[in-house]
Design an enzyme around this catalytic site. Sequence first.
Site, PDB file in Angstrom:
ATOM      1  N   ARG A   6      -4.337   5.876  -9.767  1.00 21.69           N
ATOM      2  CA  ARG A   6      -4.380   4.748  -8.821  1.00 21.69           C
ATOM      3  C   ARG A   6      -5.606   3.877  -9.077  1.00 21.69           C
ATOM      4  O   ARG A   6      -6.639   4.367  -9.516  1.00 21.69           O
ATOM      5  CB  ARG A   6      -4.403   5.250  -7.375  1.00 21.69           C
ATOM      6  CG  ARG A   6      -3.044   5.769  -6.918  1.00 21.69           C
ATOM      7  CD  ARG A   6      -3.058   6.088  -5.429  1.00 21.69           C
ATOM      8  NE  ARG A   6      -3.364   4.898  -4.640  1.00 21.69           N
ATOM      9  CZ  ARG A   6      -3.667   4.936  -3.336  1.00 21.69           C
ATOM     10  NH1 ARG A   6      -3.718   6.089  -2.699  1.00 21.69           N
ATOM     11  NH2 ARG A   6      -3.927   3.820  -2.693  1.00 21.69           N
ATOM     12  N   GLU A  41       7.292 -10.348  -9.521  1.00 19.72           N
ATOM     13  CA  GLU A  41       7.765 -11.145  -8.374  1.00 19.72           C
ATOM     14  C   GLU A  41       6.778 -12.251  -7.999  1.00 19.72           C
ATOM     15  O   GLU A  41       7.119 -13.147  -7.239  1.00 19.72           O
ATOM     16  CB  GLU A  41       8.057 -10.228  -7.176  1.00 19.72           C
ATOM     17  CG  GLU A  41       6.853  -9.729  -6.394  1.00 19.72           C
ATOM     18  CD  GLU A  41       6.117  -8.562  -7.042  1.00 19.72           C
ATOM     19  OE1 GLU A  41       6.396  -8.241  -8.214  1.00 19.72           O
ATOM     20  OE2 GLU A  41       5.238  -7.977  -6.380  1.00 19.72           O
ATOM     21  N   HIS A  71       3.192  -7.293 -11.304  1.00 20.29           N
ATOM     22  CA  HIS A  71       4.008  -7.941 -10.274  1.00 20.29           C
ATOM     23  C   HIS A  71       4.820  -9.116 -10.822  1.00 20.29           C
ATOM     24  O   HIS A  71       4.406 -10.262 -10.664  1.00 20.29           O
ATOM     25  CB  HIS A  71       3.100  -8.451  -9.146  1.00 20.29           C
ATOM     26  CG  HIS A  71       2.421  -7.366  -8.389  1.00 20.29           C
ATOM     27  ND1 HIS A  71       3.042  -6.641  -7.400  1.00 20.29           N
ATOM     28  CD2 HIS A  71       1.165  -6.868  -8.478  1.00 20.29           C
ATOM     29  CE1 HIS A  71       2.203  -5.749  -6.919  1.00 20.29           C
ATOM     30  NE2 HIS A  71       1.050  -5.858  -7.548  1.00 20.29           N
ATOM     31  N   CYS A 127       4.109  -1.483  -8.685  1.00 23.74           N
ATOM     32  CA  CYS A 127       2.764  -1.171  -8.174  1.00 23.74           C
ATOM     33  C   CYS A 127       2.806  -0.005  -7.172  1.00 23.74           C
ATOM     34  O   CYS A 127       2.922   1.134  -7.572  1.00 23.74           O
ATOM     35  CB  CYS A 127       2.120  -2.431  -7.598  1.00 23.74           C
ATOM     36  SG  CYS A 127       0.331  -2.319  -7.429  1.00 23.74           S
ATOM     37  N   GLU A 156       0.846  -1.197   0.000  1.00 21.57           N
ATOM     38  CA  GLU A 156       0.000   0.000   0.000  1.00 21.57           C
ATOM     39  C   GLU A 156       0.881   1.246   0.000  1.00 21.57           C
ATOM     40  O   GLU A 156       1.696   1.441   0.910  1.00 21.57           O
ATOM     41  CB  GLU A 156      -0.956  -0.008   1.200  1.00 21.57           C
ATOM     42  CG  GLU A 156      -2.171  -0.885   0.980  1.00 21.57           C
ATOM     43  CD  GLU A 156      -2.922  -0.569  -0.323  1.00 21.57           C
ATOM     44  OE1 GLU A 156      -3.186   0.616  -0.603  1.00 21.57           O
ATOM     45  OE2 GLU A 156      -3.230  -1.523  -1.064  1.00 21.57           O
ATOM     46  N   ARG A 174      -5.099  -4.630  -8.170  1.00 21.45           N
ATOM     47  CA  ARG A 174      -5.514  -3.263  -7.823  1.00 21.45           C
ATOM     48  C   ARG A 174      -4.461  -2.275  -8.356  1.00 21.45           C
ATOM     49  O   ARG A 174      -4.027  -1.365  -7.654  1.00 21.45           O
ATOM     50  CB  ARG A 174      -5.675  -3.114  -6.309  1.00 21.45           C
ATOM     51  CG  ARG A 174      -6.931  -3.808  -5.757  1.00 21.45           C
ATOM     52  CD  ARG A 174      -6.989  -3.774  -4.233  1.00 21.45           C
ATOM     53  NE  ARG A 174      -6.732  -2.444  -3.679  1.00 21.45           N
ATOM     54  CZ  ARG A 174      -7.670  -1.539  -3.429  1.00 21.45           C
ATOM     55  NH1 ARG A 174      -8.934  -1.822  -3.614  1.00 21.45           N
ATOM     56  NH2 ARG A 174      -7.360  -0.350  -2.951  1.00 21.45           N
TER      57      ARG A 174
END
Lengths: 295, 191
Positions: free
Chosen positions: B105, B171, B169, B78, B47, B134
């Site tokens: 966002r 990862e 992502h 992100c 976040e 998200r």
Amino acid sequence: MEEKFGTVKVKRGLAEMLKGGVIMDVTTVEQAQIAEKAGAVAVMALERIPADIRKEGGVARMADPKLVKDIMNAVSIPVMAKVRIGHFAEAQILEAIGIDFIDESEVLTPADEVHHINKWNFKVPFVCGARNLGEALRRIAEGAAMIRTKGEPGTGNIVEAVRHMRIVMDEIRKVQNMSEEELYVEAKELRVPIDLLKEVKELGRLPVVNFAAGGIATPADASLMMQLGADGIFVGSGIFKSSNPKKRAEAIVAATTYFDDPKILAKISEDLGEEMPGIDIRDLTDKDKMQLRSE
Amino acid sequence: MEIGVLALQGAVSEHIDMLKRAGVESYPVRKAEEIEKVDGLVMPGGESTTMGRLIQAFQLEDIIRKRFEEGMPIYGTCAGMILLSNRIEGFDQFKFGFIDLKIIRNAFGRQVDSKEIDLNVKGFDKPFHAIFIRAPVGKDPGKNVEVLAEVPEGIVFAREKNVLVSAFHPELGNDLRVHSFFVDMVKKFLK
């Protein structure tokens, strides 16, 4: 370009993004905004916090969708909400309004004493409580993308969360030392799929993120749970039942990041005001214990 | 070569595992003295509001800014992409401003709109399987920003000098190409 929604990777992935963070129970838009500003990674939208559910009694249900939507519109972080165990219709309603995560929770009054929700039927990820490895893996088998300890919600007493985290970690260590033959017996005893148990042996941990919940009230509580191996922290009643919610929320967020640095913990634990009043677990009968509401 | 992963909050261990598989030393960093020592820095997903608050509360802005100005490569995924940008539409929150890019966002919607897609990336011979959670997107890139991948919603992979950002992502997958791309940036910086 082929798009795939609601996959295991996407569901478990959101839980992974919450790691090292604090998820806070909120009952109003204003509380949600305080939580976001204090650094919460997500908020749990509720009608009543666990301490009040415990005090007031009666049937506790999913929150009013209007309240949940107002909170979703007020913050930029993910919003979670609770449904009763087995109440898949409540879950369908929350999915329809676009909730980010559903907690199938023993804090609410169970709707089904036999079946949990088949969570594979949903695009939205679920988190479920567990007291031991068997419960955790049964919930994962049903499709949970995240696990948390049950602890004993609304007590401000960490002892049950500690018990549940230690049991899960201890059982994982035992599984790691088991031979293949022993794994088949263990799977039978835990009533879990053998493939999940094999995965635990291989990974040395649950295949999903595992948070601590149920009784966390101070920065030291958050540090303790992180040092015991939690991936992150849920705080229910501990923040908005204290005398200075903003300061306490910020301190618990910082304690979850710097959980292994006692000097920083000492500094952020200073002068936080009154904690929520706690309950001695020995004063609760089995009927009062929310953790016994499912297995 | 040592690459630190900013471990204030988020998917830290996943980046460390990928960087180790790509053949470099990697570990979590949370303090100024640790950030001072690394040759490259990853800002993970998580976040952005949480990480921004902790960066300010624990005075990590100056050291990260100093290392950026020395040319140390930084890769943000992100939430990390949001923190590295210089404009965030509709939100007044902490940002470094190291890449000239406007961020939208939660550009795809809420969690139920999170998805996996095969993404065409500039310089990659085969598509990259990208996981968006998200996720934000970039818009209106500055003239020094090299756009490496785009979807209909906006820019999802980009670079400006020593800063690399992705909205997805890598990862969470098995494909090492994005991490290897970043490791090459760090190799060039060390030369």
